[in-house]
Design a protein around this motif. Sequence first.
Motif, short mmCIF file in Angstrom:
data_model
loop_
_atom_site.label_atom_id
_atom_site.label_comp_id
_atom_site.label_asym_id
_atom_site.label_seq_id
_atom_site.Cartn_x
_atom_site.Cartn_y
_atom_site.Cartn_z
N GLY A 93 0.97 -1.59 -0.17
CA GLY A 93 -0.14 -0.40 0.02
C GLY A 93 0.92 1.18 -0.33
N ALA A 95 2.10 5.06 -0.06
CA ALA A 95 1.57 6.09 0.38
C ALA A 95 0.68 7.36 -0.05
CB ALA A 95 2.79 7.47 0.97
N ARG A 96 -0.37 7.77 -0.02
CA ARG A 96 -1.76 8.60 -0.75
C ARG A 96 -1.19 9.38 -2.11
NH1 ARG A 96 -6.74 9.09 0.09
NH2 ARG A 96 -8.33 11.14 -0.45
N GLU A 97 -0.24 9.84 -2.26
CA GLU A 97 0.87 11.04 -2.53
C GLU A 97 1.55 10.27 -3.62
OE1 GLU A 97 3.13 11.49 1.04
OE2 GLU A 97 1.31 11.04 0.25
N ALA A 99 0.11 7.17 -4.83
CA ALA A 99 -0.07 5.86 -5.28
C ALA A 99 -1.12 6.12 -6.94
CB ALA A 99 -2.26 5.68 -4.84
N LEU A 129 -8.11 7.41 -9.39
CA LEU A 129 -7.25 8.86 -9.33
C LEU A 129 -7.03 10.05 -10.00
CD1 LEU A 129 -4.51 6.68 -7.29
CD2 LEU A 129 -5.90 7.73 -6.47
#
Length: 453
Positions: A93, A95-97, A99, A129
Amino acid sequence: MGDLMHVLGALLGLAVIAFAAITVMNRVKNSGGAKRGKKVRARGRDAAFTEANKRLTRNPMDTEALLTVGNIYFQEEAWENAYRTYEGLLEIGPAREDAFEVNARYALSARKLNFTDAAYKGFTAAWALKPDNFEVNFNLGVIEFERKNYEKALQLLQQAQRQNPEHTATLRYLGHTFFKVKKFKEAMSFIRKAIDAAPDDSSSGAAESLYTLAECYQEANQIDQAVKIFSHLRANPLMGASACLSCGTINMDQHQFGRAIEDFEIGLKHQNVNSDVELDMKYRLAACYLRENEIGKALLHLRDIQNRNPAYKDVAALVGKYQELNVNKNLQIYTMAPSADFVALCRKIVIGYFPRARIKITTISVNKNDWADILAEVDTPKWSDLVMFRFIRTQGSVGEMIVREFHSHLKEVKAGKGICITVGTYTEEARHFTEARLIDLIEKERLCALLNS
């Protein structure tokens, strides 16, 4: 327990990636002979790679280190290592930034390796995204096209084209997609734009686009334009055979049998031709030879088709039919020759039909290429009368309607007897009609005896 096994699997995969990173690093250290400029440019990469490798040795689930390694592999086009690294990152998984980048590069690496399902999965996640990213829209549109989901492909490719209006591959795929949904005007527009953008493109995609453009012209009934492009593509290694088949079929439909023969013969010289295309060309080439009365050449191709696929269309029936014609010149003239030769043969049959009779032919009429009627005065030692002969060229079954029309014609010319001759057979209804009338029905077997005599 299941989650634990999943994590352990991810750890194992990352350990493999770490090992690969160490191996690559050692190769970099041990390699020699590179130019000094390249070494300087690679120094920063080597340092980042070494530091990421150390961190992965301590912690195989270090996402930042994995991202560094994955990006280096991706930039160097080491697609398999990049794919495995990003796959591991997605298991953990990112990091959000990160992805979007991880999913997009995972998908692009999978695409390079022809892992279509994985690529589709990655591009779909990346699109969720950032639905306005050109690379994602284009590649996802291409995959939808390959999966024959043309409406989805159209939406994605149109979005990509709005973002990058001059991108040649996008224009080309848009044209092909519009063709698949039968919007030929739009297809022509985008394919022309793609060709104009890269007029010297010798790739397989350019040849395929030209072929599709010709198909669009054909669908729009602009036959001359279609033939011009198909003819241009006849020598192309990829599309040549299909172009020859299309060009030959058009010429065949226009009764240009000589040109069609040339097209099909060129097509059959290509290497590695698709089996279905090759058989279709041979079948159509044989049909053209038959129209040109070249029965021997036609039989060569028909027998070859029969050897490879005995159940192909009506090949077995054609071989049986034309083998006989090939050895019986008179039967060949009766069924296939020009009208003048056919009538000359019919005159000979009339002259010799009644032994020891004096025959005077009075009228001859030809109904298109279907039959010929010959009226003759017949004088024998026992009787004299007007006799009407009808010679029918079609090789199927002759029905009652034709026989009735012949009977009416007998009455008009006041003939006392009618003789109806066919190279085929008569239906039961036709036979029943003539039972009480002075009409003789002659079928193929007796006709062949007449021709042989």
